[in-house]
Write a protein that holds these residues in place. Structure first.
Motif, mmCIF file in Angstrom:
data_model
loop_
_atom_site.group_PDB
_atom_site.id
_atom_site.type_symbol
_atom_site.label_atom_id
_atom_site.label_comp_id
_atom_site.label_asym_id
_atom_site.label_seq_id
_atom_site.Cartn_x
_atom_site.Cartn_y
_atom_site.Cartn_z
ATOM 1 N N VAL A 1 -19.200 -48.450 26.031
ATOM 2 C CA VAL A 1 -18.867 -47.203 26.709
ATOM 3 C C VAL A 1 -19.752 -46.122 26.133
ATOM 4 C CG1 VAL A 1 -17.054 -45.510 27.142
ATOM 5 C CG2 VAL A 1 -16.485 -47.938 27.020
ATOM 6 N N THR A 2 -20.408 -45.458 27.016
ATOM 7 C CA THR A 2 -21.249 -44.365 26.527
ATOM 8 C C THR A 2 -20.525 -43.053 26.785
ATOM 9 O OG1 THR A 2 -22.408 -44.242 28.635
ATOM 10 C CG2 THR A 2 -23.414 -45.601 26.918
ATOM 11 N N MET A 3 -20.449 -42.279 25.783
ATOM 12 C CA MET A 3 -19.800 -40.974 25.883
ATOM 13 C C MET A 3 -20.880 -39.925 26.090
ATOM 14 S SD MET A 3 -16.615 -41.697 25.472
ATOM 15 C CE MET A 3 -15.833 -40.150 25.150
ATOM 16 N N ALA A 4 -20.552 -38.980 26.944
ATOM 17 C CA ALA A 4 -21.500 -37.902 27.169
ATOM 18 C C ALA A 4 -21.603 -37.079 25.894
ATOM 19 C CB ALA A 4 -21.022 -37.020 28.322
ATOM 20 N N THR A 5 -22.776 -36.652 25.643
ATOM 21 C CA THR A 5 -22.963 -35.803 24.467
ATOM 22 C C THR A 5 -22.429 -34.412 24.779
ATOM 23 O OG1 THR A 5 -25.132 -35.023 25.169
ATOM 24 C CG2 THR A 5 -25.079 -37.063 23.855
ATOM 25 N N ASP A 6 -22.247 -33.645 23.739
ATOM 26 C CA ASP A 6 -21.785 -32.274 23.937
ATOM 27 C C ASP A 6 -22.731 -31.506 24.849
ATOM 28 O OD1 ASP A 6 -19.591 -32.717 22.325
ATOM 29 O OD2 ASP A 6 -20.471 -31.792 20.548
ATOM 30 N N THR A 7 -24.000 -31.741 24.688
ATOM 31 C CA THR A 7 -24.996 -31.055 25.513
ATOM 32 C C THR A 7 -24.869 -31.484 26.971
ATOM 33 O OG1 THR A 7 -26.503 -30.940 23.626
ATOM 34 C CG2 THR A 7 -27.468 -30.626 25.807
ATOM 35 N N GLU A 8 -24.693 -32.792 27.204
ATOM 36 C CA GLU A 8 -24.540 -33.282 28.583
ATOM 37 C C GLU A 8 -23.266 -32.727 29.220
ATOM 38 O OE1 GLU A 8 -26.734 -37.637 28.316
ATOM 39 O OE2 GLU A 8 -24.660 -37.434 27.609
ATOM 40 N N THR A 9 -22.202 -32.684 28.455
ATOM 41 C CA THR A 9 -20.933 -32.144 28.970
ATOM 42 C C THR A 9 -21.081 -30.670 29.307
ATOM 43 O OG1 THR A 9 -19.668 -33.738 27.666
ATOM 44 C CG2 THR A 9 -18.482 -31.787 28.444
ATOM 45 N N ARG A 10 -21.678 -29.916 28.396
ATOM 46 C CA ARG A 10 -21.891 -28.495 28.637
ATOM 47 C C ARG A 10 -22.762 -28.283 29.875
ATOM 48 N NH1 ARG A 10 -24.371 -27.056 24.219
ATOM 49 N NH2 ARG A 10 -26.407 -27.100 25.189
ATOM 50 N N ASP A 11 -23.829 -29.056 30.001
ATOM 51 C CA ASP A 11 -24.719 -28.924 31.163
ATOM 52 C C ASP A 11 -23.976 -29.251 32.463
ATOM 53 O OD1 ASP A 11 -26.734 -28.206 29.418
ATOM 54 O OD2 ASP A 11 -27.796 -30.141 29.532
ATOM 55 N N ASN B 1 -20.739 -29.014 32.971
ATOM 56 C CA ASN B 1 -19.787 -27.933 33.219
ATOM 57 C C ASN B 1 -20.479 -26.714 33.821
ATOM 58 O OD1 ASN B 1 -17.638 -29.428 32.244
ATOM 59 N ND2 ASN B 1 -17.667 -28.483 30.210
ATOM 60 N N GLU B 2 -21.618 -26.352 33.266
ATOM 61 C CA GLU B 2 -22.356 -25.207 33.784
ATOM 62 C C GLU B 2 -22.808 -25.442 35.216
ATOM 63 O OE1 GLU B 2 -25.495 -23.944 31.126
ATOM 64 O OE2 GLU B 2 -24.085 -23.745 29.447
ATOM 65 N N ALA B 3 -23.241 -26.661 35.508
ATOM 66 C CA ALA B 3 -23.671 -26.989 36.873
ATOM 67 C C ALA B 3 -22.497 -26.867 37.841
ATOM 68 C CB ALA B 3 -24.252 -28.402 36.911
ATOM 69 N N TYR B 4 -21.319 -27.339 37.416
ATOM 70 C CA TYR B 4 -20.123 -27.233 38.253
ATOM 71 C C TYR B 4 -19.783 -25.767 38.519
ATOM 72 C CZ TYR B 4 -15.315 -27.602 39.846
ATOM 73 O OH TYR B 4 -14.169 -27.480 40.585
ATOM 74 N N LEU B 5 -19.789 -24.968 37.466
ATOM 75 C CA LEU B 5 -19.455 -23.555 37.607
ATOM 76 C C LEU B 5 -20.423 -22.842 38.547
ATOM 77 C CD1 LEU B 5 -18.560 -22.706 33.895
ATOM 78 C CD2 LEU B 5 -16.976 -23.079 35.796
ATOM 79 N N LEU B 6 -21.706 -23.159 38.439
ATOM 80 C CA LEU B 6 -22.698 -22.557 39.322
ATOM 81 C C LEU B 6 -22.520 -23.029 40.759
ATOM 82 C CD1 LEU B 6 -25.920 -22.722 37.101
ATOM 83 C CD2 LEU B 6 -24.733 -20.661 37.904
ATOM 84 N N ARG B 7 -22.327 -24.331 40.923
ATOM 85 C CA ARG B 7 -22.191 -24.918 42.259
ATOM 86 C C ARG B 7 -20.989 -24.320 43.000
ATOM 87 N NH1 ARG B 7 -22.637 -29.779 40.742
ATOM 88 N NH2 ARG B 7 -20.454 -30.332 40.549
ATOM 89 N N HIS B 8 -19.920 -24.037 42.286
ATOM 90 C CA HIS B 8 -18.694 -23.532 42.917
ATOM 91 C C HIS B 8 -18.512 -22.020 42.750
ATOM 92 C CE1 HIS B 8 -17.315 -27.502 44.037
ATOM 93 N NE2 HIS B 8 -17.712 -27.914 42.852
ATOM 94 N N ASP B 9 -19.526 -21.357 42.249
ATOM 95 C CA ASP B 9 -19.526 -19.896 42.146
ATOM 96 C C ASP B 9 -18.297 -19.378 41.391
ATOM 97 O OD1 ASP B 9 -20.957 -17.604 42.569
ATOM 98 O OD2 ASP B 9 -20.171 -17.239 44.580
ATOM 99 N N VAL B 10 -17.909 -20.095 40.342
ATOM 100 C CA VAL B 10 -16.696 -19.768 39.588
ATOM 101 C C VAL B 10 -16.834 -18.439 38.852
ATOM 102 C CG1 VAL B 10 -15.163 -20.542 37.731
ATOM 103 C CG2 VAL B 10 -15.986 -22.173 39.426
ATOM 104 N N GLN B 11 -18.012 -18.142 38.367
ATOM 105 C CA GLN B 11 -18.185 -16.883 37.639
ATOM 106 C C GLN B 11 -17.885 -15.691 38.530
ATOM 107 O OE1 GLN B 11 -21.879 -16.510 35.554
ATOM 108 N NE2 GLN B 11 -21.378 -14.506 34.734
ATOM 109 N N ASP B 12 -18.398 -15.696 39.750
ATOM 110 C CA ASP B 12 -18.123 -14.595 40.674
ATOM 111 C C ASP B 12 -16.648 -14.565 41.067
ATOM 112 O OD1 ASP B 12 -20.732 -13.733 40.612
ATOM 113 O OD2 ASP B 12 -21.295 -14.688 42.512
ATOM 114 N N LEU B 13 -16.067 -15.754 41.286
ATOM 115 C CA LEU B 13 -14.651 -15.836 41.629
ATOM 116 C C LEU B 13 -13.792 -15.230 40.514
ATOM 117 C CD1 LEU B 13 -12.232 -16.895 43.329
ATOM 118 C CD2 LEU B 13 -12.453 -19.032 42.049
ATOM 119 N N MET B 14 -14.031 -15.649 39.275
ATOM 120 C CA MET B 14 -13.252 -15.138 38.138
ATOM 121 C C MET B 14 -13.496 -13.639 37.952
ATOM 122 S SD MET B 14 -11.383 -17.559 37.148
ATOM 123 C CE MET B 14 -10.730 -16.787 35.690
ATOM 124 N N GLY B 15 -14.731 -13.220 38.100
ATOM 125 C CA GLY B 15 -15.043 -11.794 37.974
ATOM 126 C C GLY B 15 -14.282 -10.975 39.010
#
Length: 169
Positions: A15-25, A27-41
């Protein structure tokens, strides 16, 4: 006679676990794709500018109601416009003479039609007095909504809608 014990080891899948960097990347891609920053703002800005009495319900309404910007707006009682309008549907159903006020007779009639027969006349009078803030033997829309704002606040929108549906049967 000797017994030979053999143990076979099944291949253990790696089982390969995602690295912290991969997880962070990711997560950031998800937030950008779904415009979460603007929604939360936008949500935070709405809470700060409107100062709702019940910020949690305000946020839930803002995320779930149709025409949410308008319908999530709360009054001084902490009721959203959505809940206020639904309660006024019930008020109008009780106000059979269309006077804009509900008296004890209308309340008793409504209760007997909608399962309130388990309440005695004294219990109904007592409940009516709880609604009738200015003790003029009539309940107006403001008093009705204010009374219910104290009881429906903790209800989820689903439970609130079920309650209203039962009252309007």
């Amino acid at each position: 006679a000797h017994q030979v014990h053999t143990t076979s080891r099944a291949a253990t899948p790696r089982v390969t676990m995602a690295t912290d960097t991969e997880t962070r990347d990711a997560n950031e891609a998800y937030l950008l794709r779904h415009d979460v920053q603007d929604l939360m703002g936008g949500l935070i800005q709405a809470v700060v500018t409107q100062k709702p009495s019940d910020p949690v319900q305000f946020l839930i309404d803002r995320l779930t109601l149709e025409n949410a910007v308008v319908m999530s707006t709360q009054d001084d009682n902490g009721l959203s416009l959505y809940r206020r309008q639904r309660l006024l549907e019930v008020f109008k159903a009780i106000d059979t003479d269309r006077s804009g006020k509900v008296d004890l007779r209308e309340t008793v009639g409504f209760a007997s039609k909608h399962g309130g027969s388990v309440l005695s006349d004294e219990e109904l009078k007592s409940i009516f007095k709880d609604f009738d803030e200015n003790l003029n033997n009539e309940v107006d829309e403001r008093e009705f909504v204010k009374f219910f704002s104290r009881t429906v606040g903790p209800l989820s929108n689903f439970a609130f809608d079920e309650m209203i549906a039962e009252m309007l049967v």
